[in-house]
Design a protein around this motif. Structure first.
Motif, mmCIF file in Angstrom:
data_model
loop_
_atom_site.group_PDB
_atom_site.id
_atom_site.type_symbol
_atom_site.label_atom_id
_atom_site.label_comp_id
_atom_site.label_asym_id
_atom_site.label_seq_id
_atom_site.Cartn_x
_atom_site.Cartn_y
_atom_site.Cartn_z
ATOM 1 N N THR A 171 0.814 -1.215 0.040
ATOM 2 C CA THR A 171 0.180 -0.020 0.090
ATOM 3 C C THR A 171 0.635 1.249 0.011
ATOM 4 N N GLY A 172 1.947 1.151 0.281
ATOM 5 C CA GLY A 172 2.863 2.328 0.460
ATOM 6 C C GLY A 172 2.367 3.344 1.632
ATOM 7 N N GLY A 173 1.534 2.705 2.405
ATOM 8 C CA GLY A 173 1.249 3.734 3.584
ATOM 9 C C GLY A 173 2.096 3.124 4.828
ATOM 10 N N GLY A 174 1.421 3.389 5.813
ATOM 11 C CA GLY A 174 1.975 3.099 7.167
ATOM 12 C C GLY A 174 3.382 3.550 7.461
ATOM 13 N N TYR A 175 4.405 2.752 7.566
ATOM 14 C CA TYR A 175 5.784 2.969 7.808
ATOM 15 C C TYR A 175 6.288 3.951 7.058
ATOM 16 N N PHE A 176 6.106 3.622 5.396
ATOM 17 C CA PHE A 176 6.488 4.435 4.272
ATOM 18 C C PHE A 176 6.116 5.892 4.385
ATOM 19 N N THR A 177 5.056 6.181 4.934
ATOM 20 C CA THR A 177 4.512 7.489 4.464
ATOM 21 C C THR A 177 5.542 8.573 5.257
ATOM 22 N N ASP A 178 6.192 8.367 6.254
ATOM 23 C CA ASP A 178 7.155 9.399 6.614
ATOM 24 C C ASP A 178 8.465 9.086 6.427
ATOM 25 N N THR A 179 8.720 8.716 5.110
ATOM 26 C CA THR A 179 9.966 8.487 4.615
ATOM 27 C C THR A 179 10.499 9.359 3.612
ATOM 28 N N VAL A 180 11.754 9.258 3.038
ATOM 29 C CA VAL A 180 12.014 9.971 1.979
ATOM 30 C C VAL A 180 11.089 9.666 0.692
ATOM 31 N N MET A 181 10.662 8.586 0.854
ATOM 32 C CA MET A 181 9.682 8.330 -0.542
ATOM 33 C C MET A 181 8.686 9.078 -0.846
ATOM 34 N N PHE A 182 8.253 9.550 0.121
ATOM 35 C CA PHE A 182 6.942 10.686 -0.186
ATOM 36 C C PHE A 182 7.078 12.177 0.191
ATOM 37 N N TYR A 183 6.368 12.937 -0.583
ATOM 38 C CA TYR A 183 6.344 14.312 -0.584
ATOM 39 C C TYR A 183 6.384 14.856 0.893
ATOM 40 N N GLY A 184 5.491 14.292 1.611
ATOM 41 C CA GLY A 184 5.460 14.814 3.122
ATOM 42 C C GLY A 184 6.652 15.016 3.819
ATOM 43 N N TYR A 185 7.641 14.002 3.659
ATOM 44 C CA TYR A 185 8.805 14.014 4.369
ATOM 45 C C TYR A 185 9.574 15.271 4.538
ATOM 46 N N TYR A 186 9.521 15.903 3.127
ATOM 47 C CA TYR A 186 10.374 16.898 2.902
ATOM 48 C C TYR A 186 10.057 18.220 3.643
ATOM 49 N N THR A 187 11.197 19.103 3.840
ATOM 50 C CA THR A 187 11.074 20.095 4.857
ATOM 51 C C THR A 187 10.709 21.245 4.017
ATOM 52 N N ASN A 188 10.226 22.407 4.320
ATOM 53 C CA ASN A 188 10.289 23.553 3.636
ATOM 54 C C ASN A 188 11.240 24.427 4.043
ATOM 55 N N ASP A 189 12.463 24.209 4.729
ATOM 56 C CA ASP A 189 13.442 24.836 5.183
ATOM 57 C C ASP A 189 14.693 24.536 4.390
ATOM 58 N N SER A 190 15.807 25.350 4.655
ATOM 59 C CA SER A 190 16.893 25.009 3.952
ATOM 60 C C SER A 190 17.421 23.839 4.935
ATOM 61 N N CYS A 191 18.648 23.101 4.377
ATOM 62 C CA CYS A 191 19.164 22.181 5.135
ATOM 63 C C CYS A 191 20.835 22.573 5.107
ATOM 64 N N GLN A 192 21.336 22.299 6.223
ATOM 65 C CA GLN A 192 22.759 22.453 6.119
ATOM 66 C C GLN A 192 23.589 21.273 5.501
ATOM 67 N N LEU A 193 24.300 21.773 4.436
ATOM 68 C CA LEU A 193 25.264 20.580 3.998
ATOM 69 C C LEU A 193 26.137 19.944 4.993
ATOM 70 N N PRO A 194 26.644 18.890 4.789
ATOM 71 C CA PRO A 194 27.283 18.052 5.824
ATOM 72 C C PRO A 194 28.669 18.732 6.403
ATOM 73 N N GLU A 195 29.417 19.708 5.590
ATOM 74 C CA GLU A 195 30.615 20.061 5.947
ATOM 75 C C GLU A 195 30.221 21.086 7.195
ATOM 76 N N ASN A 196 29.205 21.721 6.916
ATOM 77 C CA ASN A 196 28.946 22.888 7.925
ATOM 78 C C ASN A 196 28.083 22.758 9.030
ATOM 79 N N SER A 197 28.139 21.406 9.606
ATOM 80 C CA SER A 197 27.231 21.132 10.420
ATOM 81 C C SER A 197 27.289 21.580 11.693
ATOM 82 N N THR A 198 27.989 22.846 12.128
ATOM 83 C CA THR A 198 28.608 23.409 13.267
ATOM 84 C C THR A 198 27.356 23.834 14.019
#
Lengths: 187, 817
Positions: free
Chosen positions: B308-335
């Protein structure tokens, strides 16, 4: 596949790559196939361009050609002496023209040579008869063969000399875009 | 080859017809002596040896006359037709000499002629290159059948021509030189020598010239190394060709028709790999590396998620809902531990909404470009002039599929060709059977009935889908996450997949009772009906998702409608896969048993190429529709395609046999890629554009949650850039006036349409010119026939006019022996 090959010089491989539709890897693979046709005749070292030719009988036993009704003519058209003795260069030439990247004009030229059984640069009625017999394994009656040849010449002969010149043949090929996909041998 | 060449040397010496009466008289006794039947070939060979040892002119002329006679008598044999003036039993030697020295008969594909022809071609190419910057279709302009004819050249001229060719080759850029070399019908040894001459002198020239400055030499070396590097990359990519052996097996047994299905599958696989790489690199990896700080109820993984693609998968990178509306820090600058706000001026932040919008947009754009390019290339190759005549010749020369290797398949192919030739012959002999009016009306009525049935069933299915979706979601929206509700979610995909499975079979059954003029029309009609079904079902579903669900998401108590639509698409794709697998594994096997035991047919069922390709296109449309909502959907499609390849191949080998009719592989491939581009990709692109431009994203999830419309993320980003750096105002101006304003799109579409219209007109004009040229060639043929008969008549008159002169010359000639 990391060891440096000693079958061809780099320059030879470059030449093959520029003049045929094969990459270096495919040329080496072709050499392997050529070698396994006659392991005692074909040297593994081609750097000094040995003059080795394999006879028709060996080449037409390849699985790619074995069941093809035109196998003898194919090999003869690519051989230098017209008898079917192929050197490695001729072998590469043959598969290069029959590969899927060869343009239509090139394929048409060689297809014409293949179907021209008496090598007079024309496909006359006898050539057509022989082609038909090979296509249908001689199971058409002779009247049918005759009729087909006459009708075919009538259809395709544009300049009216009752045989097909290369111009007529090429014009007919242009009406069959499948020619590019059917005149194709994978190796 | 040698024989030809020396003959042509001889004939080249015979120039003016004015001299012919001199030669003519010396030949006549020989002609009268020699038998009118066929000379044995080895006679001519023996005399040839004499000629090469330095025989005199007369001997060579005798030789040519004898060979002419052989040709002439061969001609005579075949030309027993009535009324063909060229098929005379006995031409005079002079006529034959003239005939043999006609340019069209001395082409000989000997080396000299080819070299001179190609030096002409390269000269033209060079000239055109100097006058125009772009070279296109040079090979079509210099077709060997129209120009480049020359009589066989003697060795000195050949050397000159070769020199010219090498010079021309040197002046061409490397890519074109390679293309030219590859397309020459010369032998490998000659080509490599030409190449050596062309390349070495260029290198020598450029290296030895002292005027060349250090910079241009450096540039030269850089270019050489870049070219070599590119060559390595290309050969590496080519070596990655997957499934070479498998494809060869398939084509060896089933021919190029069935092979085209597998090649299409491979093409789709590459499209999906591209989408997956783009999405993965720009979206999934940045987001996965920076998981958003949401806390969801811990849902455990149960097996039903895969379906079904639901349940556990709903809140993973698989679906649109997981993505934030902010900016991410790139790994080098994770201070800094916390995620930055979107109007932060840090340069190493990665703005997810903007990335999402632009990634999807650019991926679609690039896919569009690649599709249109491959479609146009395919069209160019399959372009043909429709003519009712010429089918028999084409069948004789072009129907043998060289890639068929297996003995039984070859035998089958022979039988097929034989049957087709017999059919064509009977058609040609009897002519078109005049169908009576009643018969035609009957056929028409059957067609109308069949179409009515098909359309009715299509409309019925579309309405069924509509009502079912309404019932499932709007009347009884799924509230809880219970097993029953999850299973209910699968109802719609199952119904749609069964429709896709059963209805084409129904259409085929209906088509059995219809009578078509040609098998290709039957194939096209079947494809069209199937396509209509799929388009209507998909259209209904898109309406349901984008209008109903997106519009009434609160009423349906959906937290995140985009994730839901993504899950729906995942379910559809999966169900399609499962049904296809079941159909292939069991359906084809059962059908084989049925047809062999019950219907008692000796032959196995035939692989239905059109239907399978349309199924592939349907799956790809679902993937493209879902990419916006489920960035990882291409990965699912990739796995699906990989498994499908092996399953289909196995089933093919076991259960099917080669098709009986000639499958026009090239035209069908063009049709399939057109179908992939037009209804499929265009529909998906329109849906995605509609979603981005019109639909309001959900407020509680996804990267666009605080925006009124999805595309405004781009605008906001541009405004931020402008705020950060005042020099970039032009960027926002560009964005406002070009991307948002519909006028620009209209103008662009209008220009595109105008260009397309011009091109179609050009193609039409070319078609007309081709017809005219064909007529001209036929007229020339008539002219030639006329002139030859006149020539022969003139000789005959002359011969009958002066018999006494011949008698006196007889004695001279006999003295010669």
């Amino acid at each position: 596949m990391g060891n440096k090959q000693t079958i061809f010089t780099d320059e030879q491989l470059d030449a093959y790559q520029d003049c045929t539709f094969f990459t270096r890897k495919e040329i080496l693979r072709l050499h392997g196939r050529y070698h396994e046709l006659a392991p005692h005749l074909v040297p593994m070292d081609y750097t000094n361009e040995p003059d080795v030719k394999l006879p028709l009988a060996l080449i037409v036993n390849m699985p790619e050609l074995k069941e093809n009704p035109f196998r003898n003519r194919i090999v003869e058209s690519f051989s230098e002496d017209g008898e079917g003795n192929l050197s490695f260069n001729d072998f590469v030439d043959m598969f290069s023209v029959l590969s899927e990247m060869a343009p239509r004009e090139l394929k048409a030229i060689y297809a014409f040579k293949i179907y021209d059984f008496n090598t007079d640069n024309f496909i006359c009625k006898e050539d057509l008869e022989k082609t038909l017999n090979k296509l249908t394994r001689e199971e058409l009656t002779s009247e049918e063969v005759n009729l087909v040849c006459e009708k075919a010449i009538e259809e395709a002969d544009l300049d009216g000399d009752s045989k097909l010149s290369f111009a007529d043949f090429e014009n007919m090929i242009s009406r069959a875009p499948d020619f590019l996909s059917t005149f194709h041998l994978r190796i | 080859m040698d024989r030809d060449r020396s003959l042509h040397h001889i004939e080249a010496a015979l120039e003016s017809p004015a001299e012919e009466h001199v030669h003519h008289s010396s030949f006549s006794p020989l002609m009268e002596e020699s038998s009118p039947g066929l000379e044995e070939p080895h006679d001519a060979v023996e005399m040839e040896v004499l000629a090469e040892e330095g025989g005199g002119d007369e001997q060579t002329e005798v030789l040519s006359a004898l060979v002419d006679r052989r040709r002439g008598s061969v001609q005579g044999h075949e030309g027993s037709r009535q009324g063909n003036p060229l098929a005379r039993e006995r031409w005079s030697s002079a006529t034959q000499r003239v005939l043999c020295s006609m340019p069209s008969r001395t082409i000989g594909r000997g080396q000299g002629a080819v070299i001179s022809q190609y030096s002409d071609r390269t000269t033209q190419l060079r000239r055109r290159r100097l006058s125009q910057p772009s070279i296109r279709d040079y090979s079509r302009s210099a077709r060997p059948s129209i120009r480049g004819y020359r009589m066989e050249v003697d060795p000195e001229e050949e050397a000159k021509e070769r020199e010219k060719l090498v010079n021309n080759l040197q002046s061409l850029p490397a890519g074109e030189r390679m293309r030219m070399l590859r397309a020459m019908p010369l032998r490998m040894a000659e080509k490599s020598e030409l190449r050596k001459l062309a390349c070495s002198s260029k290198v020598r020239r450029s290296l030895s010239s002292t005027e060349i400055s250090c910079c241009s030499r450096l540039k030269f070396y850089t270019i050489i190394s870049l070219q070599q590097g590119w060559g390595i990359v290309v050969s590496f990519l080519q070596s990655l060709q997957p499934w070479q052996v498998a494809l060869k097996t398939v084509s060896g047994r089933f021919g190029t028709g069935v092979l085209s299905y597998f090649l299409f599958l491979k093409t789709l696989l590459f499209f999906n790999v591209f989408l997956f790489c783009v999405n993965g690199f720009f979206l999934v990896i940045p987001q996965a590396a920076n998981p958003p700080p949401y806390d969801y109820a811990n849902v455990s993984f149960s097996g039903l998620e895969l379906l079904t693609g639901g349940g556990y998968f709903t809140d993973t990178v698989m679906f649109y809902g997981y993505y934030t509306n902010d900016s991410c820090q790139l790994p080098e600058n994770s201070t800094n531990g916390t995620a930055n706000q979107s109007n932060c001026t840090q340069h190493t932040s990665y703005n997810i909404p903007v990335a999402y919008f632009f990634t999807i947009g650019v991926a679609f754009f690039v896919t569009c470009v690649i599709l249109v390019y491959s479609m146009s290339k395919s069209f160019a190759q399959s372009f043909r002039i429709e003519k009712s005549r010429g089918n028999l010749t084409v069948k004789v020369f072009c129907s043998w599929d060289f890639s068929v290797l297996k003995k039984s398949s070859v035998k089958l192919q022979t039988e097929n060709i034989r049957t087709q030739l017999k059919e064509l012959l009977s058609e040609v002999n009897c002519g078109k059977v005049e169908k009576s009016l009643l018969r035609r009306l009957e056929r028409m009525a059957v067609h109308v009935l069949a179409w009515a049935m098909c359309l009715a069933s299509t409309v019925g299915c579309a309405l069924a889908v509509f009502h079912l979706s309404k019932h499932l979601f709007e009347d009884h929206p799924p509230v809880s996450m219970s097993l029953k509700d999850e299973a209910r979610l699968l109802a719609l995909p199952v119904v749609v997949s069964s429709i896709n499975l059963l209805l084409p079979g129904f259409f085929n059954t209906v088509a059995w009772m219809e009578e078509y003029d040609s098998p290709s029309v039957r194939t096209y009609v079947a494809i069209f009906r199937n396509l209509l079904l799929k388009v209507s079902v998909l259209g209904m579903l898109c309406y349901h998702w984008l209008v109903k669900i997106a519009g009434d998401s609160e009423k349906l108590k959906l937290k995140c409608w985009e994730s839901f639509v993504g899950q729906e698409l995942y379910r559809f794709l999966l169900m399609d896969f499962i049904f296809t697998m079941l159909d292939t594994l069991f359906g084809e096997f059962l059908w084989k048993l049925f047809s062999q035991r019950v219907l008692r047919r000796k032959r196995k069922p035939v692989f239905d190429i059109a239907r399978n390709v349309l199924d592939l296109i349907y799956g790809q449309t679902l993937t493209w529709l879902g990419v916006l909502f489920t960035p990882l959907l291409p990965a699912v499609q990739i796995i699906k395609l990989l498994l499908l390849f092996y399953v289909k191949k196995a089933s093919l080998m076991m259960n099917c046999q080669a098709p009986r009719r000639l499958w026009r592989a090239r035209q069908m491939s063009t049709l399939f890629i057109t179908l992939l581009c037009f209804p499929s990709f265009l529909g998906a692109a329109v849906s995605v554009t509609y979603t981005m431009w019109t639909i309001e994203p959900s407020k509680t999830c996804g990267p666009f949650r605080d925006l009124p419309k999805m595309f405004q993320s781009g605008k906001r980003w541009v405004e931020e850039l402008e705020a950060a750096n005042s020099r970039l105002t032009w960027l926002s101006w560009v964005y406002t006036y070009l991307l948002e304003n519909p006028i620009f799109l209209f103008i662009a579409a209008g220009v595109f349409l105008i260009i397309t219209y011009f091109h179609t007109q050009v193609v039409d004009g070319q078609r007309k010119i081709i017809a005219l040229l064909q007529e001209q060639i036929e007229n020339e043929g008539q002219d030639k026939k006329f002139l030859i008969t006149k020539l022969q008549a003139a000789h005959e008159r002359k011969q009958s006019f002066s018999p006494r002169r011949l008698e006196s010359r007889d004695s001279e000639v006999s003295g010669m022996d």
